[in-house]
Every structure is written in C-alpha cells, then in structure tokens.
Design an enzyme around this catalytic site. Structure first.
Site: not given
Ligand code: NDP
Length: 292
Positions: A52, A96, A117
């Site tokens: 990412k 994460q 997100d």
C-alpha cells in the site's frame, strides 16, 4: 467466459487518483500523507502495508509507517491514533488491525475525516443514509469493477455480511439500484439462493466454499476471498470447470486485490481534501465538512 481482471480497473482508478492528487498538490503546495500503523510483525501484515505504501509513493503520496509490538495495549494504540488525528501533516490513517483490540474501538478512535478505510460509524452511517463520504475500499473497488465490466446489478447475491466487505457493499450497491440478497453463515440452503442470482459476490474467507454448482448459467461472479492454503492463494470459489457455467469471474490473485489498493489511494486523496477542509473549518466554525 470473461476473466474480470482487476488490473485495468485499478489502473483507471489510479489515473483518476493521480489527477486528483496533482490538483491537491497544486492547491495546497504539499503532498498528501498516509499513516500506516502495523501491530505485530506478521509477515502478511508487513507485506500488505508495504504494498500500500509503495503504491502511494508511486503517486507522489507520502507515507509514514508506525510499527507497534503485538503486545501493545489498547490505550497506547489510542494515544498514537489521537496524536495522528491532531497532526496536520497526516491526512489519512490506516491500521492493520490487531486481533486483541476490538475493531469497533479502533474505528471510533480514528477521526472520521482521516478514516481512509471508511469504518468510522459516521462514515458507515452516511453510507447507510445514501450520502457516502469515505466508503470502505473493497466495496468501492468492487463497484468500480462492476461499472468497468458493465455488469448488470439487478439480481445480486452477496455471500458474507462482514462490516468490512459484505454489509457496506450491500448498502453501496443498493444505492446504485441493485436488488441485493445478503447471505451469511446462517442462511438456509445457500446454493438455492445463489443459483437465482445473475451476479454473485463471495466474501466469506473459506477457500473454495462455493463451486460451479452454486451458480446459474451465464452468471457473473466476483471472488473476494484471499485464503492462504498449501502455500498458494485461493479464492472463496473453486474455479475448476467454472468456465462452462459462468459468463465471467474475477481471478484470485489479480481480481479484487489490486482494485482494493487503488481504492485506498483514491480514499487517501479524498481524506487529504477533507483534512484540509477540516483545518479550515477549525477557524471558521460554520463549515461542516460532511455537508459539502
Ligand atoms: P469475515 O470473516 O469478517 O466475514 C465472513 C462472512 O462470511 C461472515 O458474514 C460470515 O457469516 C460469512 N460466512 C462464513 N462462512 C459461511 C458459510 N459457510 N456460508 C455463508 N456465509 C458464510 O471476512 P471478511 O469479510 O473480512 O473477508 C472475507 C474474505 O475476503 C477473506 O478471505 C478476506 O481475506 C477477503 N478480503 C479480500 C480483500 C481483497 O482486497 N481482495 C479485502 C477484504 C477481504 P456470519 O456473519 O454469519 O458469521
């Protein structure tokens, strides 16, 4: 049968994002910045985050990685997130997620305008109200795939109702006029339900849970699953012999994965614009960034 490859869709999203980021840089005189927090040293998490941040850097987006011990206490993670919320140099925050701290807590700690997100209840609520602001990356990417391949949404079955994929996807597709049936582990006779649909999207996290017998002739299938089995990546759908049945299916790997990363880049630039507006709103208290 068409292979619904993710790469061309991802490239289109990345091209749009590059333009949006160039415009952001021109207006603000700085690059957007994505902060990624990794808890623990699981090789898979480290690899996902590296993919990412490398993609972000390839677009000129800055990234900062914060590596925390797998034993980090919830309040320590909360303090780091709150510090990043307050830092004007950080536009978007990605965590994460560790297993020992509830997702719902982490979602609440991240400021909604930095919630890349799209998991904060404010963003989830706006999506449910049909007024999306930051939309979760995988549903956003899947919608881009369906639009790219011009797939009809009128009879859609989603298998999996997680807050990460299935639920927000059902909401998003409904607002794009899909008629959606949402299935889960308690659905009775799953096969009878999936066999009715023209489009089946599978996000369950069980390798090869569905095979060709679950689909009607000429259906389209989006296989979201990423399962590590016998040293290989496998989807939730067994692709053996499926070409005789379906009209198109997304591969694993190379399907939803790259599109999700591209959608994350799109959300990063969106958050950068929201964060800039948020800073301005702090000096002009009549502006609500979520009204615009
Ligand atoms: P979760 O484990 O959070 O949710 C799984 C969902 O599947 C649940 O709603 C569960 O039902 C349902 N389910 C489980 N077993 C069955 C069954 N036998 N029949 C019907 N439904 C079932 O998973 P996620 O949504 O987070 O992820 C799903 C998969 O997608 C994973 O493989 C993940 O790695 C992958 N993924 C891939 C991404 C990508 O970029 N390609 C991004 C995100 C996820 P219930 O609610 O009843 O428990």
């Amino acid at each position: 049968m068409v292979i619904l490859a993710g790469e061309p869709v991802a490239q289109r999203l990345l091209d749009e994002t590059q333009k949006a980021h160039d415009a952001f840089q021109k207006t603000t005189g700085r690059a957007a910045c994505l902060a990624a927090i990794i808890v623990g040293d699981s090789p898979a998490s480290v690899l996902y985050v590296r993919k990412k941040t490398e993609k972000a850097n390839s677009l000129g987006i800055e990234s900062r990685v914060f590596e925390l011990s797998s034993l980090v206490r919830p309040y320590e993670l909360k303090i780091l997130i709150e510090t990043l919320n307050e830092d004007p140099a950080i536009d978007a925050i990605l965590v994460q997620r560790p297993t020992h701290i509830p997702d719902r807590d982490i979602s609440l700690w991240i400021a909604p305008h930095k919630d890349v997100d799209g998991f904060h209840p404010l963003n989830a609520g706006n999506l449910a109200l049909g007024n999306p602001c930051v939309t979760p990356c995988t549903p956003l990417g899947i919608l881009a795939m369906l639009e790219h391949y011009k797939i009809n949404l009128s009879s859609t079955c989603i298998v999996g109702r997680s807050p990460l994929v299935g639920k927000p996807l059902a909401t998003l597709l409904t607002s794009h006029n899909a008629t959606v049936t949402l299935c889960h582990s308690k659905t009775q006779n799953l096969k009878a339900v999936t066999q009715q649909a023209d489009l089946v999207i599978v996000a369950v996290g069980h390798a090869h849970l569905l095979d060709r017998s679950f689909f009607k002739q000429d259906a389209y299938v989006i296989d979201v699953g990423i399962n590590h089995k016998n040293g290989k990546l496998q989807g939730d759908v067994n692709h053996d012999g499926i070409e005789d049945v379906v009209a198109g299916i997304s591969p694993v790997p190379g399907g939803v994965g790259p599109v999700t990363i591209a959608a994350l880049m799109k959300n990063t630039v969106l958050c950068a614009n929201l964060s800039t507006q948020f800073l301005r709103a702090q000096t002009a208290s009549d502006i609500s960034i979520f009204d615009e």
